[in-house]
Scaffold this active site. Structure first.
Site, PDB file in Angstrom:
ATOM      1  N   HIS A 180       0.821  -1.212   0.000  1.00  0.00           N
ATOM      2  CA  HIS A 180       0.000   0.000   0.000  1.00  0.00           C
ATOM      3  C   HIS A 180       0.861   1.271   0.000  1.00  0.00           C
ATOM      4  CE1 HIS A 180      -2.166   3.116   2.497  1.00  0.00           C
ATOM      5  NE2 HIS A 180      -2.947   3.025   1.448  1.00  0.00           N
ATOM      6  N   GLU A 202       2.026   1.909  -3.393  1.00  0.00           N
ATOM      7  CA  GLU A 202       0.931   2.469  -4.204  1.00  0.00           C
ATOM      8  C   GLU A 202       0.916   4.003  -4.075  1.00  0.00           C
ATOM      9  OE1 GLU A 202      -2.984   4.017  -3.314  1.00  0.00           O
ATOM     10  OE2 GLU A 202      -3.266   1.894  -2.777  1.00  0.00           O
ATOM     11  N   HIS A 203       1.031   4.492  -2.836  1.00  0.00           N
ATOM     12  CA  HIS A 203       1.100   5.948  -2.647  1.00  0.00           C
ATOM     13  C   HIS A 203       2.313   6.542  -3.366  1.00  0.00           C
ATOM     14  CE1 HIS A 203      -1.689   7.060   0.885  1.00  0.00           C
ATOM     15  NE2 HIS A 203      -2.074   5.885   0.435  1.00  0.00           N
ATOM     16  N   GLU A 231      -3.464   7.802   7.659  1.00  0.00           N
ATOM     17  CA  GLU A 231      -4.530   7.021   7.028  1.00  0.00           C
ATOM     18  C   GLU A 231      -4.925   5.857   7.949  1.00  0.00           C
ATOM     19  OE1 GLU A 231      -3.657   5.661   3.053  1.00  0.00           O
ATOM     20  OE2 GLU A 231      -5.557   4.574   2.885  1.00  0.00           O
TER      21      GLU A 231
END
Lengths: 437, 449
Positions: free
Chosen positions: B72, B75-76, B152
């Site tokens: 993840h 991905e950022h 997040e």
């Protein structure tokens, strides 16, 4: 390669004027009810969006939560069908009907197959015109609403929003949770729900859009079938209320690792002649899906949050700008400082010509892309009617965006942006924050 | 990052649909590039829009131990620049073309997409192909972004009692398989993720032979093929990419029970999950039967078995539901939720649940209810045609879950072929307490402010 990309983008940007590919008709039923229609026969179903303006702000005095509970009961039995029979019938037809209550509207979103549209429409009619409000259903849905109220009381997002609403709008219906309180909901009787139904579901406040496999004639007949038996007039709309907050910080202590912050100030109305200027301005400052100033300063440069937004949030009878951000308790003070600095910077220096062009390119390019899917289009069209935008708005809207000048932006900043008036509600255990009102 | 409770995949580089095949679903064409990149085109000209998606067959379940959250995080970081694009410029260009873009990570996939006017597809592909191979990262963008993912996690998980409990439940459900770790990552591991960790993961997994291109909208298959060959075609396959084989579950022999207390819980509730089969290539029947089982038991309050018995008849529950998602590379889970009415304990709620399950196993399925569900599933396929993004995602999720295009297209027929007997057989296999986790979530004593 950077240069090539930029040139590409600029050239393509200049040619972006794809028109929304929708052909909207206005349909007036034999009984005089109007609706907007897009006939799109390629998939055998219809998306129907219905709004009754008014919503939960039409609760009678002392009956907070009545409209919300009433809306929750529309699908719990109608005409000669019990709640279970109603649900079974809807499932048998594979229709979907969602009823939701907002401050300024009751929203009904329906989808049904072309094959079974007659039966689905009859089911929808029964739920709007002849809801049963039987005692067992009232008690079951009341318990669900109470459960939701308890859950809201533990949810930092809800606590922040409700606190802000209350500080900004006080005793006006906008100032309290539309679901009501435990006490007010427990006190509601069947008569209160029948009364709420009559106040809200009336012919003088209906907006309808249909998109899909349906003709103008079919839609006309459907409108009379659905709404013909409703009362002609509902309750008077609420009074206008001023935004009642001044600048400052309100802390609501809550034991959770990340503080949730809602902030805002006075705003302008949707029908204000300067609305477009304000809309562009807020997109640059804090708009979603966009490299806004706040996203850049708070998230990208400093890593203070996962997301931040600020936007115009006008209601039918009140104006406001609102924003939201969440950050670790240890970094709330810094986050608020950055937001205040951005507000001040906007007031002092305005937007650059480049920023104005960028936001125009974005908004005009994105607009036609919204019109994909029957359900999306129906929702957009009903919103346009409620805002009193004409049938040709889809074709004139981008020109309105393009016409905004930097001088107009400067003027709306002067009129609207008020760094001193910005109020923050913080829910959490923020560190190093001077609380003041 | 998004996600229902469970999602996932199998297929990998080895699975390459040969040549151009006109597939069964209307307007859908599939082919592969020479470097192994699979392509799905969904032609739909209702609006002058395209959705352009690249799905990688890699997700949180493919992370090395100690590196949870890296899929993840990467991905950022894919938005943070390449040899030719500055940090953030990718999204700027999409935005300047009136488009929107985003990305998502699950246990079995990482996906990137843009929604743009159809005539901008060329530019989108050019940029997406660029960041498949030319990512450039520097500490000054990586470190603030690590704070972003920590915030997040705060927002999605640490600030929510329910989300924290879900994380514990998953960790207990999987004793050995990496589905037991959160997609966002465990906080203590996220805090240590470095630029080099991200680049290593990128080198290992981002290549055309580990990717699926899905384009949906106002475009033809020939146009997509030409553009894909221009932009993705020249990228070399990574021979190190092999079929994914994660640690699998041992026989689960002991029922697990959890108690979680948090003052932020508004109402006590009960969740039970069971290890469950997923959709497998050429063998989706069991999963299809479980889709019905979830709907029968907990689909709608007014007509489902749990809703009728606990919400309508005994009125012991405020809310009940059942959940199941068969799209996963490896074994997934089936879950049941009961929120008892105030005053009824979780022990009593569990007795209610067990009694409902026992009665269901004894009484079997109401034929009318079964037929209504069958009708709704069929209609759901018509309604699904309304969303370009939804249609595109169905292929992306399916292919990254190890299914073939044929499996994805056969699924509606497999669902229609399910019989009540199939459902009862699947239920009998599923409800094995040794393979279950039962969680009691309660409000703890309030801390005085």
């Amino acid at each position: 390669m950077i240069r090539i990309f930029l040139i590409c983008a600029a050239v393509l940007g200049a040619t972006t004027s794809a028109r929304a590919a929708v052909d909207i008709q206005e349909v007036t039923s034999p009984g005089g009810i109007t609706a907007w229609l897009v006939n799109e026969p390629s998939i055998p179903f219809v998306a129907l969006e219905i709004r009754f303006s008014g919503g939960t702000s039409l609760d009678a005095p002392g009956k907070r939560g009545a409209v919300n509970l009433m809306a929750g009961l529309l699908e719990e039995g109608a005409a000669d069908l019990s709640a279970r029979e109603f649900a079974a019938k809807r499932e048998e037809l594979a229709a979907s009907i969602r009823y939701q209550a907002y401050d300024d509207a009751i929203s009904i979103s329906a989808k049904f197959l072309t094959d079974t549209s007659d039966e689905a429409v009859e089911l929808l009619r029964a739920s709007l015109v002849e809801p049963s409000f039987d005692d067992a259903s009232i008690e079951r849905v009341r318990a669900q609403v109470l459960s939701g109220i308890e859950s809201d009381a533990k949810d930092p997002e809800e606590i922040a929003a409700n606190t802000f609403d209350n500080l900004a709008f006080g005793d006006h219906p906008y100032g309290s949770n539309p679901s009501g309180t435990k006490e007010s909901v427990n006190a509601l009787t069947r008569d209160d729900l029948v009364d709420a139904h009559a106040r809200v579901l009336a012919r003088d406040r209906i907006y309808v859009a249909a998109v899909g496999d349906i003709s103008a004639e079919q839609l006309g007949a459907m409108l009379d079938q659905l709404f013909g038996e409703l009362p002609a007039e509902g309750a008077p709309f609420p009074k206008t209320v001023d935004f009642g907050l001044t600048g400052g910080i309100t802390v609501v202590p809550y034991d959770t690792p990340q503080s949730v912050v809602t902030f805002g100030q006075d705003g302008i109305a949707r029908d204000d002649p300067d609305f477009f200027q304000a809309y562009l301005l807020m997109q640059v400052l804090g708009g979603g899906g966009y490299k806004s100033r706040l996203m850049e300063e708070v998230r990208v440069k400093r890593g203070l949050t996962y997301g931040i937004a600020a936007y115009l949030a006008p209601k039918d009878f009140a104006n406001q700008l609102r924003g939201g951000v969440s950050t670790d308790n240890s970094r709330v003070a810094e986050t608020i400082d950055v937001i205040k600095t951005e507000w001040q910077k906007l007031a002092d220096d305005g937007l650059s010509a480049v920023e104005l062009e960028r936001v125009k390119t974005f908004l005009t390019g994105a607009y036609p892309l919204r019109f994909d899917g029957n359900a999306r289009i129906a929702s957009i069209l009903v919103g346009m009617q409620m805002e009193d935008l004409g049938l040709d708005y889809v074709n004139t809207r981008n020109a309105k965006v393009d016409a905004v000048t930097i001088e107009e932006i400067d003027a709306i900043i002067k009129r609207m942006i008020d760094p001193e008036g910005l109020h923050f509600v913080v829910v959490g255990q923020p560190e190093g924050l001077p609380a003041s009102n | 990052m998004f996600g229902p409770f469970f999602r996932a995949v199998i297929l990998s580089a080895a699975v390459v649909a040969p040549n151009l095949t006109q597939a069964a679903e209307e307007g859908v064409t599939t082919f592969s590039l020479e470097n192994g990149m699979d392509v799905v085109v969904i032609a739909d000209d209702r609006a002058p829009v395209v959705v352009h998606m690249v799905w990688y067959r890699v997700g949180a379940a493919d992370e090395a131990p100690g590196q949870s959250g890296i899929a993840h995080f990467l991905e950022h970081l894919l938005f943070k620049g390449t040899e030719s694009l500055a940090p953030g410029e990718f999204s700027d260009i999409v935005e300047q073309n009136g488009g929107s873009d985003n990305a998502f990570t699950s246990w079995d996939y990482t996906g990137y997409f843009q929604r743009v006017a159809a005539d901008r597809l060329d530019l989108m592909m050019k940029m997406e192909a660029d960041r498949m191979q030319n990512l450039v990262l520097t500490e000054d963008v990586v470190l603030p972004e690590r704070n972003v993912i920590l915030e997040e996690r705060n927002q999605r998980t640490d600030n929510s009692a329910g989300a924290l409990f879900n994380e514990q439940q998953r960790a207990a459900q999987y004793m050995n398989h990496p589905y037991g770790r959160p997609i966002i990552g465990w906080r203590h591991e996220m805090e240590t993720l470095s630029l080099q960790d991200a680049l290593d993961f990128y080198e290992l997994h981002y290549a055309p032979n580990n990717a699926i291109l899905v384009v949906a909208g106002d475009i033809t298959a020939d146009e997509v093929r030409a553009l894909a060959e221009t932009h993705y075609g020249p990228i070399e396959a990574n021979p190190a990419i092999v079929e994914r084989a994660r640690p699998s579950e041992p026989p689960q022999l002991a029922e697990r029970r959890l108690r979680y207390s948090d003052p932020r819980v508004s109402q006590d509730y009960l969740v039970r999950s069971y290890l469950a089969p997923e959709r497998d290539p050429g063998a989706q029947e069991k999963a299809a039967a479980l889709v019905y089982l979830a709907d029968l038991l907990g689909g709608s309050s007014a007509t489902s078995v749990m809703g009728q018995k606990l919400e309508f008849e005994s009125r012991n529950a405020v809310y009940t539901s059942a959940f199941y998602d068969g799209l996963a590379l490896d074994e997934t889970a089936f879950g049941l939720v009961v929120v008892p009415v105030p005053g009824r304990s979780l022990e009593e709620a569990e007795q209610d649940l067990d009694q409902v399950l026992a009665e269901f196993m004894a009484d079997g399925i109401d034929t009318d209810q079964f037929e209504r569900i069958q009708t709704q599933i069929k209609a759901g396929q018509i309604y699904a045609l309304d969303s370009l993004q939804g249609r595109a995602s169905r292929y992306g999720e399916g292919l990254t879950a190890g299914l073939t295009v044929e499996d994805v297209q056969a699924w509606p027929d497999v669902l229609q072929a399910v019989t009540p007997e199939d459902v009862m057989t699947a239920a009998a296999e599923l409800f094995d307490r040794d393979r279950s986790v039962t969680g009691f979530v309660t409000r703890a004593q309030e801390v005085t402010q």
